[in-house]
Design a protein around this motif. Structure first.
Motif, PDB file in Angstrom:
ATOM      1  N   MET A 266       0.817  -1.211   0.000  1.00 51.08           N
ATOM      2  CA  MET A 266       0.000   0.000   0.000  1.00 51.08           C
ATOM      3  C   MET A 266       0.859   1.274   0.000  1.00 51.08           C
ATOM      4  SD  MET A 266      -3.042  -1.162  -0.176  1.00 51.08           S
ATOM      5  CE  MET A 266      -4.086   0.235   0.225  1.00 51.08           C
ATOM      6  N   SER A 267       2.041   1.201   0.634  1.00 48.51           N
ATOM      7  CA  SER A 267       2.908   2.380   0.727  1.00 48.51           C
ATOM      8  C   SER A 267       4.354   1.970   0.490  1.00 48.51           C
ATOM      9  CB  SER A 267       2.785   3.028   2.114  1.00 48.51           C
ATOM     10  OG  SER A 267       1.443   3.382   2.391  1.00 48.51           O
ATOM     11  N   TRP A 269       7.115   3.566   0.993  1.00 53.12           N
ATOM     12  CA  TRP A 269       8.064   3.942   2.038  1.00 53.12           C
ATOM     13  C   TRP A 269       8.030   2.973   3.207  1.00 53.12           C
ATOM     14  CZ3 TRP A 269       6.217   4.755   6.861  1.00 53.12           C
ATOM     15  CH2 TRP A 269       4.889   5.141   7.010  1.00 53.12           C
ATOM     16  N   VAL A 270       6.912   2.260   3.404  1.00 49.72           N
ATOM     17  CA  VAL A 270       6.842   1.269   4.486  1.00 49.72           C
ATOM     18  C   VAL A 270       7.857   0.159   4.219  1.00 49.72           C
ATOM     19  CG1 VAL A 270       5.387  -0.417   5.672  1.00 49.72           C
ATOM     20  CG2 VAL A 270       4.431   1.784   4.987  1.00 49.72           C
ATOM     21  N   GLU A 351       8.620  12.975  -0.083  1.00 50.00           N
ATOM     22  CA  GLU A 351       7.797  11.975  -0.753  1.00 50.00           C
ATOM     23  C   GLU A 351       8.630  10.799  -1.245  1.00 50.00           C
ATOM     24  OE1 GLU A 351       4.597  11.949  -0.717  1.00 50.00           O
ATOM     25  OE2 GLU A 351       4.438  13.916   0.229  1.00 50.00           O
ATOM     26  N   PRO A 353      10.461   7.569  -1.258  1.00 52.93           N
ATOM     27  CA  PRO A 353      10.279   6.526  -0.239  1.00 52.93           C
ATOM     28  C   PRO A 353      11.466   6.330   0.702  1.00 52.93           C
ATOM     29  CG  PRO A 353       9.446   5.772  -2.359  1.00 52.93           C
ATOM     30  CD  PRO A 353      10.124   7.083  -2.612  1.00 52.93           C
ATOM     31  N   GLY A 397       0.144   1.330   7.664  1.00 54.38           N
ATOM     32  CA  GLY A 397       0.265   1.514   6.217  1.00 54.38           C
ATOM     33  C   GLY A 397      -0.657   0.600   5.459  1.00 54.38           C
ATOM     34  N   GLY A 400      -4.103   1.680   5.140  1.00 57.00           N
ATOM     35  CA  GLY A 400      -4.322   2.826   4.259  1.00 57.00           C
ATOM     36  C   GLY A 400      -4.125   4.174   4.932  1.00 57.00           C
ATOM     37  N   LYS A 401      -3.541   4.184   6.129  1.00 59.14           N
ATOM     38  CA  LYS A 401      -3.291   5.455   6.816  1.00 59.14           C
ATOM     39  C   LYS A 401      -2.255   6.257   6.016  1.00 59.14           C
ATOM     40  CE  LYS A 401      -5.625   4.649  10.737  1.00 59.14           C
ATOM     41  NZ  LYS A 401      -6.140   3.300  10.491  1.00 59.14           N
ATOM     42  N   THR A 402      -2.424   7.548   5.972  1.00 59.39           N
ATOM     43  CA  THR A 402      -1.482   8.412   5.264  1.00 59.39           C
ATOM     44  C   THR A 402      -0.191   8.549   6.061  1.00 59.39           C
ATOM     45  OG1 THR A 402      -2.283  10.428   6.330  1.00 59.39           O
ATOM     46  CG2 THR A 402      -3.394   9.743   4.297  1.00 59.39           C
ATOM     47  N   LYS A 403       0.848   9.006   5.374  1.00 58.08           N
ATOM     48  CA  LYS A 403       2.124   9.237   6.048  1.00 58.08           C
ATOM     49  C   LYS A 403       1.947  10.227   7.188  1.00 58.08           C
ATOM     50  CE  LYS A 403       4.887  12.161   4.253  1.00 58.08           C
ATOM     51  NZ  LYS A 403       5.784  12.909   3.357  1.00 58.08           N
ATOM     52  N   SER A 436      -8.953  -3.852   2.052  1.00 55.81           N
ATOM     53  CA  SER A 436      -8.138  -3.030   1.147  1.00 55.81           C
ATOM     54  C   SER A 436      -8.731  -3.024  -0.247  1.00 55.81           C
ATOM     55  CB  SER A 436      -6.702  -3.545   1.098  1.00 55.81           C
ATOM     56  OG  SER A 436      -6.657  -4.827   0.517  1.00 55.81           O
TER      57      SER A 436
END
Length: 668
Positions: A266-267, A269-270, A351, A353, A397, A400-403, A436
């Protein structure tokens, strides 16, 4: 083991004569040489560290060693680093063992590599003493224990089968010696077990299935047998000269990706956060940073690095210069340390990652330090909390939580919530995966793999194979997909609507072979929006499923798509004028299809066929236009006006000459 660990991590001094990555000193010389820096970084800093560094072989002498000796030295340094990290030996002992092996390095050849390694392990065992070990360990079991603690013995009974089945990439490993392959097997297995032990979770992903030797940076690819690309090499300039990068940088980074692979889609950067947290190599030794008895100057290097900075690849060395245009520093002492207070506050707006991940890793460390200082966290729990927050962030993440929201959650530091996420990890993961929303088939595949793993489904269950079908589709194992029958339908329908073109075509063909009519609506929907090549396979499936009355207009249309895709030109010709719209559409396909289409149109009479050929005469490819001229010639006088117009617009001299010749022959 606890007493041994305490003994091994006794506070060690930093060097003072040498300037090392990871610690601020005003004076001192940098260590010269890729291999020398890597050795010092791995073996850490015992008493008399300055003297030990002075007596290291020169870089020139180290570089003279042949390939098998280089491998031997690299795996010696790597395994000693693991033993120090596991607490089974001290840094003093690691340096002593290293110099012992260096003294014998010229005796290492291909045929005795394995025996030399065994001799080292026996020596370590003797130093530790049987009274300090679990009873009845074989030599290999002891090695795993020495390098990874109790995590090394976890699932040991599975190691033999796994080691036998792991694939070594033919291209990059074709010249690799058997003994070296054995070392990579042990390294991969132990790194998987170490991170599982550190995080406190097993089975988040299936074991690594393929190894690729890397000459540059590492990668992890989940679809290709969960393949990991990395290396263990003190001589690797590309990695080791990144200001003192550890010998295990690539393997630890990619094992971090492997461990949390099924939670990362989903992210981006995670995924990089898990990479960074594992690269750091922190262990329970960081807890000493918060002991009341520990002065700042008395901290072990690892504890000091966690609390104050260092021992970590920084975005100033790798990402700033590449992603944000900021000049990369050439000074090793400036480019390497990662002191939390030095990282710019603007990081929360990043932004890219890698930069986001490194910013958040620092934030986690800073928040743990504050948590210990204000009594929220017991000093002996600091490392456990560090790993728990990593799991917590991964799940946020996945939800779906935002950064920005995740940064707020870390800052608020709700330990009750973190523990709830950690303790009920599987339940929360399954819930997040079910809720999701994925619009990409590759993400759906990861979602399916995650559900299959986290639900611990048995292989004889229908749900297991329903989820497994996603992986088989991505791998292109269509025969196995068809054998699944009805269980594969949900995945095949998803591939039709969200897959790549190759997946759409494969899914359509499989649905046709499986033969369940409930697939018809999904096929019809995919046909309506598909590109030509996709329509050829979808049409074939619809014909097989008898989705329309034979000889109806739509049935003939499907036949045209299918027959053109199969290049069965005589049968296409028998369809006559009903096939012309599809033939004209097919002029947008590859050369072989276009030439076949032109030949069919050449043999169909009427204005419709001439109009379709006129489209071919305007094609960007000059060979296609040249082919169309030949077809027009056979149309006789009906083609004269079209060819006259075309010759005025034609730029290619060969095509222009062909038109002139055709016009002349028609008039004659």
């Amino acid at each position: 083991m606890a007493e041994m660990f305490a003994r091994a991590v006794a506070r060690n001094p930093w060097p003072t004569k040498w300037r090392l990555p990871g610690h601020r000193i005003d004076t001192g010389r940098p260590i010269e040489g890729t291999a020398r820096r890597c050795i010092v970084h791995a073996l850490t800093f015992p008493r008399h560290i300055d003297t030990l560094i002075c007596t290291l072989p020169s870089e020139k002498v180290l570089q003279r060693k042949n390939p098998i000796q280089r491998d031997y030295l690299s795996f010696t340094v790597y395994s000693l680093k693991q033993m120090v990290a596991a607490g089974t030996i001290s840094a003093d002992t690691a340096w002593s063992l290293f110099y012992g092996e260096w003294g014998k390095i010229n005796n290492v050849i291909k045929i005795n590599f394995k025996n030399q390694r065994k001799a080292l392990i026996r020596q370590v065992r003797k130093l530790i003493g049987e009274d300090n070990l679990p009873k009845g360990l074989s030599l290999q079991e002891f090695e795993f224990y020495a390098r990874a603690g109790r995590a090394g013995l976890a699932q040991y009974e599975r190691y033999g089968k796994w080691a036998k089945n792991i694939i070594f990439d033919r291209s990059t490993c074709k010249d690799m010696q058997k003994a070296v392959k054995s070392e990579y097997r042990k390294a991969l297995w132990l790194e998987m077990r170490i991170i599982e032990g550190q995080v406190g979770m097993r089975g988040l992903n299936d074991d690594i299935g393929k190894f690729i030797l890397s000459n540059t940076e590492g990668t992890y690819e989940s679809i290709d047998n969960r393949s990991i690309k990395c290396s263990i090499d003190i001589y690797r300039k590309e990695i080791s000269e990144q200001a003192g990068s550890p010998i295990d940088t690539t393997i630890k980074a990619e094992i971090g990706h492997w461990m949390f692979d099924l939670l990362m889609f989903m992210s981006g950067w995670v995924a990089e956060l898990m990479d960074r947290m594992n690269i750091a190599g922190y262990t329970e030794a960081i807890n000493t940073a918060f002991s009341n008895l520990a002065g700042e100057r008395d901290l072990s290097p690892e504890a000091s690095a966690f609390k104050q900075g260092g021992f970590y690849l920084t975005s100033r060395d790798r990402v700033y210069g590449r992603a944000s245009g900021i000049q990369k520093s050439e000074d090793l002492s400036e480019s390497y340390p990662t002191y939390p207070e030095e990282f710019p506050e603007g990081g929360k707006c990043f932004e890219e990652p890698h930069m986001v991940a490194e910013y958040i890793e620092r934030l986690i460390r800073k928040r743990i330090v504050r948590g210990v200082e204000n009594g929220q966290i017991r000093s002996e729990d600091a490392y456990k909390v560090y790993r728990k927050i990593g799991v917590y962030v991964a799940l946020l993440g996945l939800e779906g939580k935002t950064k920005e929201k995740i940064l707020e959650q870390i800052e608020s530091f709700n330990l009750l919530e973190m523990n709830e996420y950690y303790n009920f990890f599987r339940k929360k993961t399954i819930s997040a995966l079910r809720e999701s929303k994925n619009y990409d088939f590759s993400m759906m595949t990861k979602n399916a793999r995650a559900l299959k793993n986290f639900k611990k489904l048995e292989k004889d269950s229908v749900e297991y194979w329903q989820l497994m079908a996603y992986e088989l589709i991505v791998k292109g194992e269509w025969k196995r997909v068809v054998k699944l029958g009805k269980a594969a339908l949900p995945a095949l329908k998803a591939a039709l609507s969200n897959g790549l073109s190759s997946e759409i075509m494969g899914a359509a063909e499989a649905l046709g072979k499986i033969g369940h009519k409930e697939a018809i609506p999904a096929l019809q929907e995919a046909f309506a929006i598909g590109i030509f090549s996709e329509k050829t396979k979808i049409a074939q499936a619809l014909i097989r499923l008898k989705a329309a009355v034979k000889n109806s207009d739509i049935y003939k249309q499907w036949c045209a798509y299918y027959l053109i895709g199969e290049k069965k030109w005589r049968k296409v010709l028998k369809l006559g004028k009903s096939a012309i719209p599809i033939l004209e559409e097919a002029l947008g396909e590859d050369m072989r299809i276009r030439y076949g289409v032109i030949e069919v149109l050449e043999n169909i009479e009427g204005k419709e066929a001439i109009s379709a050929l006129e489209t071919a005469l305007k094609h960007l490819d000059p060979f296609t236009r040249w082919k169309a001229v030949g077809a027009f010639e056979k149309k006789g006088k009906a083609a004269i006006s079209i060819l006259k117009k075309a010759i005025k617009e034609e730029k290619d001299p060969d095509v222009k000459e062909a038109i002139e010749s055709a016009l002349k022959r028609i008039r004659d």
